[in-house]
Design an enzyme around this catalytic site. Sequence first.
Site, mmCIF file in Angstrom:
data_model
loop_
_atom_site.group_PDB
_atom_site.id
_atom_site.type_symbol
_atom_site.label_atom_id
_atom_site.label_comp_id
_atom_site.label_asym_id
_atom_site.label_seq_id
_atom_site.Cartn_x
_atom_site.Cartn_y
_atom_site.Cartn_z
ATOM 1 N N ASP A 1 -10.110 45.299 -7.641
ATOM 2 C CA ASP A 1 -9.163 45.939 -8.563
ATOM 3 C C ASP A 1 -8.236 46.854 -7.761
ATOM 4 O O ASP A 1 -8.592 47.311 -6.670
ATOM 5 C CB ASP A 1 -9.909 46.811 -9.587
ATOM 6 C CG ASP A 1 -10.674 45.984 -10.608
ATOM 7 O OD1 ASP A 1 -10.487 44.752 -10.644
ATOM 8 O OD2 ASP A 1 -11.463 46.581 -11.360
ATOM 9 N N ARG B 1 -4.241 38.652 -8.132
ATOM 10 C CA ARG B 1 -4.121 38.865 -9.581
ATOM 11 C C ARG B 1 -3.004 39.890 -9.810
ATOM 12 O O ARG B 1 -3.084 41.019 -9.319
ATOM 13 C CB ARG B 1 -5.432 39.408 -10.146
ATOM 14 C CG ARG B 1 -5.317 39.778 -11.621
ATOM 15 C CD ARG B 1 -6.277 40.884 -11.999
ATOM 16 N NE ARG B 1 -7.652 40.460 -11.957
ATOM 17 C CZ ARG B 1 -8.655 41.275 -11.620
ATOM 18 N NH1 ARG B 1 -8.421 42.520 -11.268
ATOM 19 N NH2 ARG B 1 -9.887 40.843 -11.620
HETATM 20 P P1 FDA Z 1 1.519 45.254 -22.391
HETATM 21 O O1 FDA Z 1 0.913 46.584 -22.146
HETATM 22 O O2 FDA Z 1 3.002 45.172 -22.520
HETATM 23 O O3 FDA Z 1 0.825 44.622 -23.647
HETATM 24 C C1 FDA Z 1 1.272 43.411 -24.230
HETATM 25 C C2 FDA Z 1 0.552 43.240 -25.550
HETATM 26 O O4 FDA Z 1 -0.846 43.014 -25.305
HETATM 27 C C3 FDA Z 1 0.578 44.492 -26.437
HETATM 28 O O5 FDA Z 1 1.718 44.504 -27.237
HETATM 29 C C4 FDA Z 1 -0.680 44.338 -27.237
HETATM 30 O O6 FDA Z 1 -0.509 43.414 -28.283
HETATM 31 C C5 FDA Z 1 -1.640 43.723 -26.238
HETATM 32 N N1 FDA Z 1 -2.421 44.747 -25.529
HETATM 33 C C6 FDA Z 1 -2.270 45.140 -24.240
HETATM 34 N N2 FDA Z 1 -3.182 46.067 -23.927
HETATM 35 C C7 FDA Z 1 -3.914 46.285 -25.041
HETATM 36 C C8 FDA Z 1 -5.006 47.123 -25.349
HETATM 37 N N3 FDA Z 1 -5.536 47.938 -24.445
HETATM 38 N N4 FDA Z 1 -5.511 47.083 -26.601
HETATM 39 C C9 FDA Z 1 -5.003 46.245 -27.526
HETATM 40 N N5 FDA Z 1 -3.968 45.423 -27.290
HETATM 41 C C10 FDA Z 1 -3.430 45.428 -26.064
HETATM 42 N N6 FDA Z 1 -4.651 47.573 -14.091
HETATM 43 C C11 FDA Z 1 -4.705 48.215 -12.904
HETATM 44 O O7 FDA Z 1 -3.979 49.186 -12.696
HETATM 45 N N7 FDA Z 1 -5.564 47.784 -11.934
HETATM 46 C C12 FDA Z 1 -6.359 46.696 -12.092
HETATM 47 O O8 FDA Z 1 -7.129 46.329 -11.193
HETATM 48 C C13 FDA Z 1 -6.291 45.988 -13.336
HETATM 49 N N8 FDA Z 1 -7.042 44.875 -13.547
HETATM 50 C C14 FDA Z 1 -6.778 44.089 -14.651
HETATM 51 C C15 FDA Z 1 -7.379 42.839 -14.776
HETATM 52 C C16 FDA Z 1 -7.032 42.005 -15.825
HETATM 53 C C17 FDA Z 1 -7.661 40.647 -15.937
HETATM 54 C C18 FDA Z 1 -6.076 42.454 -16.790
HETATM 55 C C19 FDA Z 1 -5.662 41.557 -17.923
HETATM 56 C C20 FDA Z 1 -5.531 43.706 -16.697
HETATM 57 C C21 FDA Z 1 -5.879 44.553 -15.641
HETATM 58 N N9 FDA Z 1 -5.302 45.807 -15.526
HETATM 59 C C22 FDA Z 1 -5.414 46.467 -14.316
HETATM 60 C C23 FDA Z 1 -4.601 46.439 -16.668
HETATM 61 C C24 FDA Z 1 -3.098 46.197 -16.602
HETATM 62 O O9 FDA Z 1 -2.519 46.921 -15.553
HETATM 63 C C25 FDA Z 1 -2.409 46.613 -17.901
HETATM 64 O O10 FDA Z 1 -2.589 47.984 -18.093
HETATM 65 C C26 FDA Z 1 -2.919 45.895 -19.148
HETATM 66 O O11 FDA Z 1 -3.151 44.541 -18.885
HETATM 67 C C27 FDA Z 1 -1.869 46.004 -20.302
HETATM 68 O O12 FDA Z 1 -0.672 45.401 -19.914
HETATM 69 P P2 FDA Z 1 -0.170 43.966 -20.449
HETATM 70 O O13 FDA Z 1 0.248 43.161 -19.260
HETATM 71 O O14 FDA Z 1 -1.204 43.342 -21.263
HETATM 72 O O15 FDA Z 1 1.158 44.249 -21.210
#
Ligand code: FDA
Length: 321
Positions: A143, A193
């Site tokens: 991560d 990732r």
């Molecule tokens: P965005 O935040 O724009 O969300 C898009 C949509 O997804 C939202 O409108 C909502 O519908 C839904 N959604 C997103 N998050 C949600 C939540 N918490 N609850 C409910 N609905 C939600 N970060 C980091 O800094 N270091 C890391 O190592 C990782 N590792 C990691 C692994 C994996 C497999 C994932 C999917 C994510 C991470 N993250 C992470 C977290 C990442 O940085 C980010 O904060 C989250 O994925 C939310 O961003 P989105 O890309 O989903 O987009």
Amino acid sequence: MMSAAVHWLRSEPLGIVRSAILAASQSEWLRVHAPRYRFVRRTADRFMPGEKLEDAIGAARKLGDHNIGSVFSALGENVTDPAEAEKESHYYVEVLAQLRAAGMPLEVSVKLTHLGLDLNPDLCYRNLKRIVDAAAGGLVWIDMEQSAYVDRTLALFHRVHAESPHVGICLQAYLYRTAKDMESLITAGAAIRLVKGAYQEAKEVAYPKKRDVDQNFFELTKRLLSDGALHRGVRGAIGTHDIELIRRTNEFASEHGVPKDGYEFQMLYGIQREEQIRLARNRYRMIVLICYGTHWYPWFMRRMAERPANTWFALKNIVAG
Ligand code: FDA
């Protein structure tokens, strides 16, 4: 009055609520006390299947029924005792043995501060290498934590990757530096990732506006899926729940002849479940990161901050008792 508050929580973008929740995620007092409240635990249940490895394996089996793969992560970060960091690495070795015995995918995701990065890079290297050696045939994802850790995390990744292919790394699209970091990882043919980034960062190091983060995410995705990256054996994982970005990624891949098995999507357990199933049904590679364990408080708060409307979900749990 309640409905105005709900509307505000739902519409509030990257601002005050998010900052307040991220600040609370660092509070030592809350880390100890908040998990004692039932409404907090009930809200956390939405993002994790339980506190034990068996709970995570049970969830992975259900996902497997939909052709969705799993990566396992035992929650914990910023350990302050070298013995504890070493114990965590032995725990992961045991986890991998149990996953092997259960016929599960041999993929885990670790935080280097859980393995002693705050204490000593050599100690952290030994702990990470122990896990990577135990993951032969699988993969240990690293991560990415706060920006202050990025150089050390990349250095440890490259050190271990030079000795074993069974290690991959996360990059954050909100950091200005990530395009450059991605190039060195592509040259190494790494498993990468890509995520947006979950921590509170200064505008000197990270895009403050969500729109710019999303745009950078897509630019980086295009590079991950480029011929140059694929020919080097890069495994590109698009880690997002953003349906529009997922649509644009698939459109780009299709226009550029990237096969569906040439990249993958990764999401967190409990978020966008229908989209996970839809992608898998349409033969895209879909993998869910399943986090479990007892040290879930800061991680849970970052999930809350990602979507301030989650705060409303927590408030409903107070009312539900
Ligand atoms: P965005 O935040 O724009 O969300 C898009 C949509 O997804 C939202 O409108 C909502 O519908 C839904 N959604 C997103 N998050 C949600 C939540 N918490 N609850 C409910 N609905 C939600 N970060 C980091 O800094 N270091 C890391 O190592 C990782 N590792 C990691 C692994 C994996 C497999 C994932 C999917 C994510 C991470 N993250 C992470 C977290 C990442 O940085 C980010 O904060 C989250 O994925 C939310 O961003 P989105 O890309 O989903 O987009």
